[in-house]
Enzyme design. Sequence first.
Site, short mmCIF file in Angstrom:
data_model
loop_
_atom_site.label_atom_id
_atom_site.label_comp_id
_atom_site.label_asym_id
_atom_site.label_seq_id
_atom_site.Cartn_x
_atom_site.Cartn_y
_atom_site.Cartn_z
N TYR A 62 0.83 -1.20 0.00
CA TYR A 62 0.00 0.00 0.00
C TYR A 62 0.87 1.25 0.00
CZ TYR A 62 -3.39 3.51 1.46
OH TYR A 62 -4.16 4.64 1.54
N LYS A 66 1.16 4.29 -2.91
CA LYS A 66 0.90 5.71 -2.69
C LYS A 66 2.14 6.55 -3.00
CE LYS A 66 -3.42 5.39 -1.76
NZ LYS A 66 -4.42 6.04 -2.62
N THR A 97 -14.13 6.76 7.38
CA THR A 97 -14.67 6.08 6.20
C THR A 97 -14.84 4.60 6.52
OG1 THR A 97 -12.48 5.55 5.32
CG2 THR A 97 -13.47 7.66 4.62
#
Length: 157
Positions: A62, A66, A97
Site C-alpha cells: 500500500y 501511494k 470512512t
Amino acid sequence: VGGTMMPDQTVENFHHVMNINVLGVMLSMKYEIPAMLKSGGGSIINNASIAASVGMAGASVYVASKHAVLGLTRSAAMEFAQQGIRINAVSPGAVETDMYNRFAATDEAQKYILALHPMGRIGKPEEIATAVAFLASSDAAFMTGQDLRVDGGFTTP
C-alpha cells in the site's frame, strides 16, 4: 495495527493494490489530460495518502502504491505545467470512512491511530473535500506537482 508483513505479501495482492491505486490514477490522467488540452487546461487532484510520505510496517505494498501516485502526480505536473494543466495530490491522514473502520476494527487499533495524529482525532470526509476544492480552485493557480497533506499533524513530527 496489523497488516501483511513483506514475506507474506502475494503477487496477487501486489497487482490488486497497484491496479487500484496506481494504474487507476495513470488511466484517469491518460484520459483527463487530452480532454483538458482541448479545452485549454484544468486541474487534476490525485488521491495519495500520508502513506506516500512515510513507511508503515505491515503495509509495504500500500505504501509503495501511494509513493507511486506522488511520482505520477509530480512527473505529469512537470510535463503539462506550460499547457495550463495543474496536477496535484491530496494526502489524507486517517479519515472517518468504511476503509478506516475496517482497518481500525479494535479499540486498541483506534487508540494507536489517534495517538499518531497530534490533533487527537481523525479527519472527516468533508475536510478532505475542502482541500480538494481548494486545489481545484483559482486560489491554487500557482500550485502544481504538490502534495497537500490533510493529516491532523500526522506527518509533522
